[in-house]
Motif scaffolding. Structure first.
Motif, PDB file in Angstrom:
ATOM      1  N   PRO A   1      41.463  38.618  50.986  1.00  0.00           N
ATOM      2  CA  PRO A   1      42.544  38.302  50.051  1.00  0.00           C
ATOM      3  C   PRO A   1      41.975  38.144  48.635  1.00  0.00           C
ATOM      4  O   PRO A   1      40.793  37.829  48.469  1.00  0.00           O
ATOM      5  CB  PRO A   1      43.093  36.971  50.573  1.00  0.00           C
ATOM      6  CG  PRO A   1      42.068  36.430  51.509  1.00  0.00           C
ATOM      7  CD  PRO A   1      41.267  37.574  52.013  1.00  0.00           C
ATOM      8  N   GLU A   2      42.823  38.338  47.620  1.00  0.00           N
ATOM      9  CA  GLU A   2      42.320  38.381  46.248  1.00  0.00           C
ATOM     10  C   GLU A   2      41.625  37.085  45.839  1.00  0.00           C
ATOM     11  O   GLU A   2      40.597  37.120  45.166  1.00  0.00           O
ATOM     12  CB  GLU A   2      43.457  38.728  45.268  1.00  0.00           C
ATOM     13  CG  GLU A   2      44.077  40.087  45.564  1.00  0.00           C
ATOM     14  CD  GLU A   2      44.292  40.956  44.332  1.00  0.00           C
ATOM     15  OE1 GLU A   2      44.519  42.161  44.502  1.00  0.00           O
ATOM     16  OE2 GLU A   2      44.212  40.436  43.216  1.00  0.00           O
ATOM     17  N   TRP A   3      42.123  35.914  46.315  1.00  0.00           N
ATOM     18  CA  TRP A   3      41.482  34.653  45.891  1.00  0.00           C
ATOM     19  C   TRP A   3      40.051  34.594  46.431  1.00  0.00           C
ATOM     20  O   TRP A   3      39.139  34.130  45.745  1.00  0.00           O
ATOM     21  CB  TRP A   3      42.285  33.434  46.374  1.00  0.00           C
ATOM     22  CG  TRP A   3      42.381  33.291  47.853  1.00  0.00           C
ATOM     23  CD1 TRP A   3      43.361  33.787  48.672  1.00  0.00           C
ATOM     24  CD2 TRP A   3      41.422  32.660  48.719  1.00  0.00           C
ATOM     25  NE1 TRP A   3      43.074  33.497  49.986  1.00  0.00           N
ATOM     26  CE2 TRP A   3      41.902  32.802  50.052  1.00  0.00           C
ATOM     27  CE3 TRP A   3      40.218  31.982  48.509  1.00  0.00           C
ATOM     28  CZ2 TRP A   3      41.215  32.293  51.161  1.00  0.00           C
ATOM     29  CZ3 TRP A   3      39.533  31.461  49.600  1.00  0.00           C
ATOM     30  CH2 TRP A   3      40.039  31.622  50.918  1.00  0.00           C
TER      31      TRP A   3
ATOM     32  N   GLU B   1      34.949  59.387  39.875  1.00  0.00           N
ATOM     33  CA  GLU B   1      36.236  59.755  40.487  1.00  0.00           C
ATOM     34  C   GLU B   1      36.584  58.787  41.612  1.00  0.00           C
ATOM     35  O   GLU B   1      35.979  58.809  42.683  1.00  0.00           O
ATOM     36  CB  GLU B   1      36.081  61.131  41.134  1.00  0.00           C
ATOM     37  CG  GLU B   1      36.715  62.295  40.428  1.00  0.00           C
ATOM     38  CD  GLU B   1      36.243  63.580  41.120  1.00  0.00           C
ATOM     39  OE1 GLU B   1      35.873  64.512  40.398  1.00  0.00           O
ATOM     40  OE2 GLU B   1      36.189  63.589  42.375  1.00  0.00           O
ATOM     41  N   MET B   2      37.570  57.910  41.387  1.00  0.00           N
ATOM     42  CA  MET B   2      38.014  57.040  42.483  1.00  0.00           C
ATOM     43  C   MET B   2      39.477  56.677  42.226  1.00  0.00           C
ATOM     44  O   MET B   2      39.958  56.745  41.107  1.00  0.00           O
ATOM     45  CB  MET B   2      37.193  55.764  42.517  1.00  0.00           C
ATOM     46  CG  MET B   2      37.242  55.047  41.227  1.00  0.00           C
ATOM     47  SD  MET B   2      37.621  53.329  41.377  1.00  0.00           S
ATOM     48  CE  MET B   2      37.734  52.950  39.650  1.00  0.00           C
ATOM     49  N   THR B   3      40.160  56.337  43.328  1.00  0.00           N
ATOM     50  CA  THR B   3      41.541  55.862  43.156  1.00  0.00           C
ATOM     51  C   THR B   3      41.619  54.454  43.726  1.00  0.00           C
ATOM     52  O   THR B   3      40.973  54.140  44.727  1.00  0.00           O
ATOM     53  CB  THR B   3      42.517  56.749  43.967  1.00  0.00           C
ATOM     54  OG1 THR B   3      42.026  56.792  45.308  1.00  0.00           O
ATOM     55  CG2 THR B   3      42.597  58.158  43.402  1.00  0.00           C
ATOM     56  N   ILE B   4      42.384  53.608  43.048  1.00  0.00           N
ATOM     57  CA  ILE B   4      42.559  52.227  43.508  1.00  0.00           C
ATOM     58  C   ILE B   4      43.955  52.095  44.117  1.00  0.00           C
ATOM     59  O   ILE B   4      44.950  52.380  43.461  1.00  0.00           O
ATOM     60  CB  ILE B   4      42.394  51.249  42.323  1.00  0.00           C
ATOM     61  CG1 ILE B   4      41.025  51.457  41.643  1.00  0.00           C
ATOM     62  CG2 ILE B   4      42.550  49.809  42.797  1.00  0.00           C
ATOM     63  CD1 ILE B   4      40.760  50.567  40.449  1.00  0.00           C
ATOM     64  N   PRO B   5      44.016  51.705  45.411  1.00  0.00           N
ATOM     65  CA  PRO B   5      45.302  51.651  46.112  1.00  0.00           C
ATOM     66  C   PRO B   5      46.297  50.701  45.430  1.00  0.00           C
ATOM     67  O   PRO B   5      45.885  49.762  44.756  1.00  0.00           O
ATOM     68  CB  PRO B   5      44.937  51.131  47.505  1.00  0.00           C
ATOM     69  CG  PRO B   5      43.471  51.257  47.626  1.00  0.00           C
ATOM     70  CD  PRO B   5      42.905  51.244  46.243  1.00  0.00           C
ATOM     71  N   PRO B   6      47.608  50.963  45.610  1.00  0.00           N
ATOM     72  CA  PRO B   6      48.651  50.175  44.925  1.00  0.00           C
ATOM     73  C   PRO B   6      48.675  48.685  45.300  1.00  0.00           C
ATOM     74  O   PRO B   6      49.121  47.863  44.517  1.00  0.00           O
ATOM     75  CB  PRO B   6      49.955  50.869  45.335  1.00  0.00           C
ATOM     76  CG  PRO B   6      49.617  51.689  46.525  1.00  0.00           C
ATOM     77  CD  PRO B   6      48.174  52.025  46.436  1.00  0.00           C
ATOM     78  N   PHE B   7      48.108  48.339  46.498  1.00  0.00           N
ATOM     79  CA  PHE B   7      48.195  46.909  46.879  1.00  0.00           C
ATOM     80  C   PHE B   7      47.210  46.049  46.088  1.00  0.00           C
ATOM     81  O   PHE B   7      47.261  44.837  46.138  1.00  0.00           O
ATOM     82  CB  PHE B   7      47.985  46.724  48.390  1.00  0.00           C
ATOM     83  CG  PHE B   7      46.674  47.241  48.913  1.00  0.00           C
ATOM     84  CD1 PHE B   7      46.613  48.437  49.615  1.00  0.00           C
ATOM     85  CD2 PHE B   7      45.485  46.542  48.710  1.00  0.00           C
ATOM     86  CE1 PHE B   7      45.396  48.926  50.091  1.00  0.00           C
ATOM     87  CE2 PHE B   7      44.268  47.015  49.180  1.00  0.00           C
ATOM     88  CZ  PHE B   7      44.232  48.217  49.869  1.00  0.00           C
ATOM     89  N   VAL B   8      46.304  46.698  45.321  1.00  0.00           N
ATOM     90  CA  VAL B   8      45.358  45.920  44.504  1.00  0.00           C
ATOM     91  C   VAL B   8      46.079  45.482  43.222  1.00  0.00           C
ATOM     92  O   VAL B   8      46.733  46.294  42.571  1.00  0.00           O
ATOM     93  CB  VAL B   8      44.127  46.781  44.155  1.00  0.00           C
ATOM     94  CG1 VAL B   8      43.182  46.028  43.223  1.00  0.00           C
ATOM     95  CG2 VAL B   8      43.388  47.192  45.435  1.00  0.00           C
ATOM     96  N   SER B   9      45.970  44.196  42.890  1.00  0.00           N
ATOM     97  CA  SER B   9      46.706  43.669  41.719  1.00  0.00           C
ATOM     98  C   SER B   9      46.235  44.338  40.436  1.00  0.00           C
ATOM     99  O   SER B   9      45.100  44.836  40.355  1.00  0.00           O
ATOM    100  CB  SER B   9      46.464  42.155  41.607  1.00  0.00           C
ATOM    101  OG  SER B   9      45.125  41.923  41.206  1.00  0.00           O
TER     102      SER B   9
END
Ligand SMILES: COc1cccc(-c2nc(Nc3cc(C)[nH]n3)cc3ccccc23)c1
Length: 281
Positions: free
Chosen positions: A104-106, A223-231
């Protein structure tokens, strides 16, 4: 201080590393619990890593920081080298990451803040770790993280050829694409790895993970993509660390002041203020 094997009561084997086994141990006179890493000289010779081990001992013996695994001492007999290491009660961070898939982000922010503190301490001493990845991080009994395995660390600036082994995922572009001074790089390599680590904490896999040749290409191009669930805040920090030009990477003191870190890490203080406020009522 002189150490020898008789001083220790050897406990259960904790696990096997690349070049050695690690045992729980207790120093008889003080009862002090530690981890004893046993390296076989033959294996080190065959793996051509004696120099690396000597450097690991020399560097790690001179470090003292809560987020860096302590090396209290070492000794050897005819066949083996023994490293007396701090015992981290909750074991390898990457096992926690694999078990939880992603943090989790915290929790990720707390780990990144602790890595920041450790790297600031290392860089102040002109030590570059160069091998920051979940496999080289242990978790203490109170959930704090500790960088271990200084086998790849060097004193900056480095201009020695180093053959790389293990995963390419964490290598920064400047260590892949040989430039004019192909072997000269600085502490900023650890900033890139911190970016890869942050991504892996949040996503559960490394940003450039692919076949070895594709990974090298994707790293070199960033080259990388960050998934949408990452804040959005976490995404912002990752993008500021995974910058191809080492000089343009966000410096450590700005990482620890980044909104994503602040948002998750001053919780204790806010909580403290809440309780002290409430007690004044
Ligand atoms: C190579 O060392 C390996 C390998 C696999 C597991 C462990 C391990 N280590 C530690 N703590 C340590 C290790 C060191 C050098 N200091 N503190 C704790 C654990 C707890 C459960 C399972 C495993 C553990 C080590």
């Amino acid at each position: 201080r002189q150490f020898h094997l008789g001083m220790f009561e050897i406990g259960k084997p904790l696990g096997k590393g690349k070049f050695g086994r690690v045992y729980l141990a207790r120093e008889r006179s003080s009862g002090f619990v530690c981890a004893l890493k046993v390296l076989h000289k033959i294996e080190l010779q065959q793996g051509k890593v004696e120099k690396q081990v000597r450097r690991e001992i020399e560097i790690q013996s001179n470090l003292a920081h809560p987020n860096i695994l302590r090396l209290f001492g070492h000794f050897h007999d005819s066949k083996r080298i023994f490293l007396i290491l701090e015992f981290a009660g909750k074991g390898e961070l990457y096992k926690h990451l694999r078990r939880d898939q992603r943090f989790p982000e915290w929790k990720a922010a707390s780990y990144v803040a602790q890595m920041c503190a450790a790297l600031k301490y290392l860089h102040k001493k002109h030590v570059i770790h160069r091998d920051i990845k979940p496999e080289n991080i242990l978790v203490g009994i109170h959930g704090e993280i500790k960088i271990s395995d200084f086998g790849w660390s060097v004193h900056a600036p480095n201009n020695r050829r180093n053959t790389m082994c293990g995963t390419l995922d964490y290598l920064p572009p400047e260590m892949l694409k040989p430039g004019k001074d192909e072997n000269w790089y600085n502490e900023k390599v650890d900033l890139w790895s911190l970016g890869v680590l942050t991504y892996e904490f949040l996503v559960g896999e490394a940003p450039f993970e692919d076949t070895p040749s594709m990974t090298q290409k994707r790293i070199a191009r960033g080259e990388m993509t960050i998934p949408p669930f990452v804040s959005a805040e976490a995404k912002d920090l990752i993008k500021k660390l995974l910058v191809l030009d080492p000089e343009k990477r966000i410096p450590l003191h700005e990482v620890e002041q980044h909104p994503w870190i602040i948002k998750h890490c001053v919780k204790g203080e806010r909580a403290y203020n809440r309780t002290s406020a409430s007690s004044n009522k």
